[in-house]
Design an enzyme around this catalytic site. Structure first.
Site, PDB file in Angstrom:
ATOM      1  N   ASP A   1     -26.180 -20.535  -3.093  1.00 54.90           N
ATOM      2  CA  ASP A   1     -27.331 -21.345  -2.677  1.00 54.90           C
ATOM      3  C   ASP A   1     -27.352 -22.683  -3.420  1.00 54.90           C
ATOM      4  O   ASP A   1     -26.923 -22.765  -4.569  1.00 54.90           O
ATOM      5  CB  ASP A   1     -28.614 -20.541  -2.968  1.00 54.90           C
ATOM      6  CG  ASP A   1     -29.801 -21.061  -2.193  1.00 54.90           C
ATOM      7  OD1 ASP A   1     -29.624 -21.959  -1.336  1.00 54.90           O
ATOM      8  OD2 ASP A   1     -30.919 -20.585  -2.447  1.00 54.90           O
TER       9      ASP A   1
ATOM     10  N   ASN B   1     -26.453 -25.926  -1.908  1.00 56.29           N
ATOM     11  CA  ASN B   1     -25.576 -27.011  -1.420  1.00 56.29           C
ATOM     12  C   ASN B   1     -26.400 -28.230  -1.010  1.00 56.29           C
ATOM     13  O   ASN B   1     -26.035 -29.375  -1.307  1.00 56.29           O
ATOM     14  CB  ASN B   1     -24.767 -26.554  -0.204  1.00 56.29           C
ATOM     15  CG  ASN B   1     -23.754 -25.486  -0.542  1.00 56.29           C
ATOM     16  OD1 ASN B   1     -23.535 -25.187  -1.708  1.00 56.29           O
ATOM     17  ND2 ASN B   1     -23.145 -24.888   0.473  1.00 56.29           N
TER      18      ASN B   1
ATOM     19  N   TRP C   1     -27.878 -29.999  -3.995  1.00 58.32           N
ATOM     20  CA  TRP C   1     -26.806 -30.695  -4.719  1.00 58.32           C
ATOM     21  C   TRP C   1     -26.530 -32.044  -4.031  1.00 58.32           C
ATOM     22  O   TRP C   1     -26.374 -33.077  -4.706  1.00 58.32           O
ATOM     23  CB  TRP C   1     -25.538 -29.837  -4.732  1.00 58.32           C
ATOM     24  CG  TRP C   1     -24.420 -30.439  -5.520  1.00 58.32           C
ATOM     25  CD1 TRP C   1     -24.133 -30.225  -6.842  1.00 58.32           C
ATOM     26  CD2 TRP C   1     -23.429 -31.362  -5.031  1.00 58.32           C
ATOM     27  NE1 TRP C   1     -23.033 -30.961  -7.207  1.00 58.32           N
ATOM     28  CE2 TRP C   1     -22.577 -31.660  -6.115  1.00 58.32           C
ATOM     29  CE3 TRP C   1     -23.182 -31.960  -3.799  1.00 58.32           C
ATOM     30  CZ2 TRP C   1     -21.494 -32.539  -6.006  1.00 58.32           C
ATOM     31  CZ3 TRP C   1     -22.110 -32.835  -3.684  1.00 58.32           C
ATOM     32  CH2 TRP C   1     -21.275 -33.116  -4.770  1.00 58.32           C
TER      33      TRP C   1
ATOM     34  N   ARG D   1     -26.248 -33.605   3.524  1.00 59.30           N
ATOM     35  CA  ARG D   1     -26.164 -32.163   3.256  1.00 59.30           C
ATOM     36  C   ARG D   1     -24.767 -31.591   3.529  1.00 59.30           C
ATOM     37  O   ARG D   1     -24.298 -30.698   2.820  1.00 59.30           O
ATOM     38  CB  ARG D   1     -27.158 -31.397   4.148  1.00 59.30           C
ATOM     39  CG  ARG D   1     -28.605 -31.621   3.813  1.00 59.30           C
ATOM     40  CD  ARG D   1     -29.487 -30.802   4.749  1.00 59.30           C
ATOM     41  NE  ARG D   1     -29.213 -29.372   4.661  1.00 59.30           N
ATOM     42  CZ  ARG D   1     -29.746 -28.564   3.743  1.00 59.30           C
ATOM     43  NH1 ARG D   1     -30.580 -29.047   2.848  1.00 59.30           N
ATOM     44  NH2 ARG D   1     -29.447 -27.283   3.734  1.00 59.30           N
TER      45      ARG D   1
ATOM     46  N   ASN E   1     -29.615 -18.722   9.430  1.00 60.47           N
ATOM     47  CA  ASN E   1     -29.031 -20.070   9.359  1.00 60.47           C
ATOM     48  C   ASN E   1     -28.784 -20.707  10.731  1.00 60.47           C
ATOM     49  O   ASN E   1     -28.627 -21.916  10.840  1.00 60.47           O
ATOM     50  CB  ASN E   1     -27.707 -20.068   8.565  1.00 60.47           C
ATOM     51  CG  ASN E   1     -27.894 -19.893   7.078  1.00 60.47           C
ATOM     52  OD1 ASN E   1     -27.034 -19.377   6.389  1.00 60.47           O
ATOM     53  ND2 ASN E   1     -29.037 -20.343   6.557  1.00 60.47           N
TER      54      ASN E   1
ATOM     55  N   ARG F   1     -30.890 -23.758  11.670  1.00 59.02           N
ATOM     56  CA  ARG F   1     -30.693 -25.089  11.058  1.00 59.02           C
ATOM     57  C   ARG F   1     -30.328 -26.123  12.130  1.00 59.02           C
ATOM     58  O   ARG F   1     -29.907 -25.749  13.230  1.00 59.02           O
ATOM     59  CB  ARG F   1     -29.589 -25.006  10.010  1.00 59.02           C
ATOM     60  CG  ARG F   1     -30.030 -24.181   8.838  1.00 59.02           C
ATOM     61  CD  ARG F   1     -29.166 -24.393   7.648  1.00 59.02           C
ATOM     62  NE  ARG F   1     -29.747 -23.661   6.527  1.00 59.02           N
ATOM     63  CZ  ARG F   1     -29.428 -23.833   5.274  1.00 59.02           C
ATOM     64  NH1 ARG F   1     -28.508 -24.704   4.938  1.00 59.02           N
ATOM     65  NH2 ARG F   1     -30.007 -23.141   4.324  1.00 59.02           N
TER      66      ARG F   1
ATOM     67  N   GLU G   1     -26.735  -4.781 -10.356  1.00 60.44           N
ATOM     68  CA  GLU G   1     -27.275  -5.659 -11.397  1.00 60.44           C
ATOM     69  C   GLU G   1     -27.434  -7.058 -10.810  1.00 60.44           C
ATOM     70  O   GLU G   1     -26.495  -7.587 -10.205  1.00 60.44           O
ATOM     71  CB  GLU G   1     -26.318  -5.711 -12.601  1.00 60.44           C
ATOM     72  CG  GLU G   1     -26.164  -4.389 -13.326  1.00 60.44           C
ATOM     73  CD  GLU G   1     -27.464  -3.921 -13.971  1.00 60.44           C
ATOM     74  OE1 GLU G   1     -28.268  -4.767 -14.414  1.00 60.44           O
ATOM     75  OE2 GLU G   1     -27.691  -2.693 -14.019  1.00 60.44           O
TER      76      GLU G   1
HETATM   77  C1  FPP Z   1     -26.829 -22.453   0.953  1.00 61.99           C
HETATM   78  O1  FPP Z   1     -27.148 -23.761   0.547  1.00 61.99           O
HETATM   79  C2  FPP Z   1     -25.500 -22.374   1.508  1.00 61.99           C
HETATM   80  C3  FPP Z   1     -25.209 -22.099   2.817  1.00 61.99           C
HETATM   81  C4  FPP Z   1     -26.253 -21.835   3.808  1.00 61.99           C
HETATM   82  C5  FPP Z   1     -23.839 -22.057   3.304  1.00 61.99           C
HETATM   83  C6  FPP Z   1     -22.773 -21.629   2.354  1.00 61.99           C
HETATM   84  C7  FPP Z   1     -21.489 -22.250   2.765  1.00 61.99           C
HETATM   85  C8  FPP Z   1     -20.522 -22.731   1.921  1.00 61.99           C
HETATM   86  C9  FPP Z   1     -20.587 -22.531   0.487  1.00 61.99           C
HETATM   87  C10 FPP Z   1     -19.335 -23.501   2.424  1.00 61.99           C
HETATM   88  C11 FPP Z   1     -18.474 -22.860   3.443  1.00 61.99           C
HETATM   89  C12 FPP Z   1     -18.139 -21.445   3.201  1.00 61.99           C
HETATM   90  C13 FPP Z   1     -16.887 -20.949   3.095  1.00 61.99           C
HETATM   91  C14 FPP Z   1     -16.683 -19.476   2.940  1.00 61.99           C
HETATM   92  C15 FPP Z   1     -15.686 -21.787   3.105  1.00 61.99           C
HETATM   93  P1  FPP Z   1     -28.372 -24.485   1.214  1.00 61.99           P
HETATM   94  O2  FPP Z   1     -27.854 -25.371   2.290  1.00 61.99           O
HETATM   95  O3  FPP Z   1     -29.393 -23.508   1.655  1.00 61.99           O
HETATM   96  O4  FPP Z   1     -28.898 -25.330   0.007  1.00 61.99           O
HETATM   97  P2  FPP Z   1     -30.411 -25.803  -0.253  1.00 61.99           P
HETATM   98  O5  FPP Z   1     -31.218 -24.537  -0.414  1.00 61.99           O
HETATM   99  O6  FPP Z   1     -30.292 -26.582  -1.517  1.00 61.99           O
HETATM  100  O7  FPP Z   1     -30.805 -26.623   0.921  1.00 61.99           O
END
Ligand code: FPP
Length: 245
Positions: free
Chosen positions: A18, A20, A23, A31, A66, A69, A205
């Site tokens: 979580d 991305n 960040w 995003r 998701n 989105r 855990e």
């Molecule tokens: C959560 O961050 C992340 C996701 C919904 C997607 C995860 C995907 C990846 C890490 C990249 C692709 C995956 C692979 C296996 C190559 P968020 O977008 O919810 O972050 P936020 O809560 O800060 O908005």
């Protein structure tokens, strides 16, 4: 650097990746670039787990929720996944990694579904580590799907209602041979399970860190494992009972 006891490694690590989006915002980026950086963190974590000798790594890459989105973000995530699978296939073969996926795979766009199924097939004989991607995954959906399969088997006379047990129910989930996770990691300072492996996490855990997923490095993973190794897993028993074994 955290010291890891190689004899007490978790067999199965599950991760809710979580942060991305946050960040990206923090770094004044779109995003999608956060997800791209997140995919790099995936590569590093897979490599470290394989090197350590972790047997199962389950990553929450895309939840059923998701899909809600913005379309461009869903498209970007799908493209990133396809790209990851294409680029990493040789690496998986070289490192004896088996790819698996849990979730509603049929909901994925045709191109990525084909790439995914081919990679699963090609790596199916690998036994070094299982990289399990949760895609279009929902824990409650998994349980409901299992209940439907059991109902069908009862109707057809394959099983009887009073033979249903917890162990047997696990066999009706998406990936029956997968052991329950020993350690769950969630990044970005959120303290939720978000419908992830809710049956399987009963005795797991839990480890939460404020680090945003794109910043999650090998060192952070080792720190999480070291923290896990300092805990006593009692499974409802007392410390005294455990020390007798
Ligand atoms: C959560 O961050 C992340 C996701 C919904 C997607 C995860 C995907 C990846 C890490 C990249 C692709 C995956 C692979 C296996 C190559 P968020 O977008 O919810 O972050 P936020 O809560 O800060 O908005």
């Amino acid at each position: 650097m955290e010291r890891i006891d190689r004899d007490k490694l978790p067999k199965h690590i599950a991760i809710i990746m979580d942060g991305n989006g946050r960040w990206a915002t923090k770094n004044s980026m779109n995003r999608v670039l956060g997800h791209r950086k997140g995919a790099e963190a995936v590569r590093a974590v897979v490599k470290t787990c394989r090197k350590l000798g972790i047997k199962y790594l389950t990553l929450y890459a895309f939840s059923v929720e998701n899909w809600l989105r913005p379309k461009e973000e869903v498209r970007a995530l799908t493209a990133l996944l396809k790209n990851y699978l294409e680029e990493e296939l040789n690496e998986m073969m070289d490192n004896n990694i088996r790819l698996m996926a849990i979730g509603d795979i049929d909901a994925l766009a045709g191109g990525v579904k084909t790439t995914l199924c081919e990679a699963i097939e090609k790596t199916s004989g690998n036994q070094g580590m299982c990289l399990n991607l949760a895609l279009s995954y929902g824990g409650r959906d998994e349980i409901v799907d299992g209940v439907k399969k059991i109902a069908r088997d009862i109707r057809s006379g394959t099983i009887k209602e009073d033979t249903i047990t917890k162990d047997m129910f696990s066999q009706y989930l998406y990936f029956p041979e997968m052991p329950d996770p020993d350690l769950l990691i969630r990044t970005s300072g959120e303290y939720r399970l978000s419908n992830f492996l809710i049956w399987q996490l009963a005795y797991t855990e839990l480890y939460f860190t404020d680090v945003l997923w794109p910043d999650f490095s090998r060192e952070h993973l080792l720190e999480a494992i070291a923290d896990y190794q300092r805990r006593e897993r009692r499974f409802g028993m007392t410390s005294e009972q455990l020390s007798k074994d």
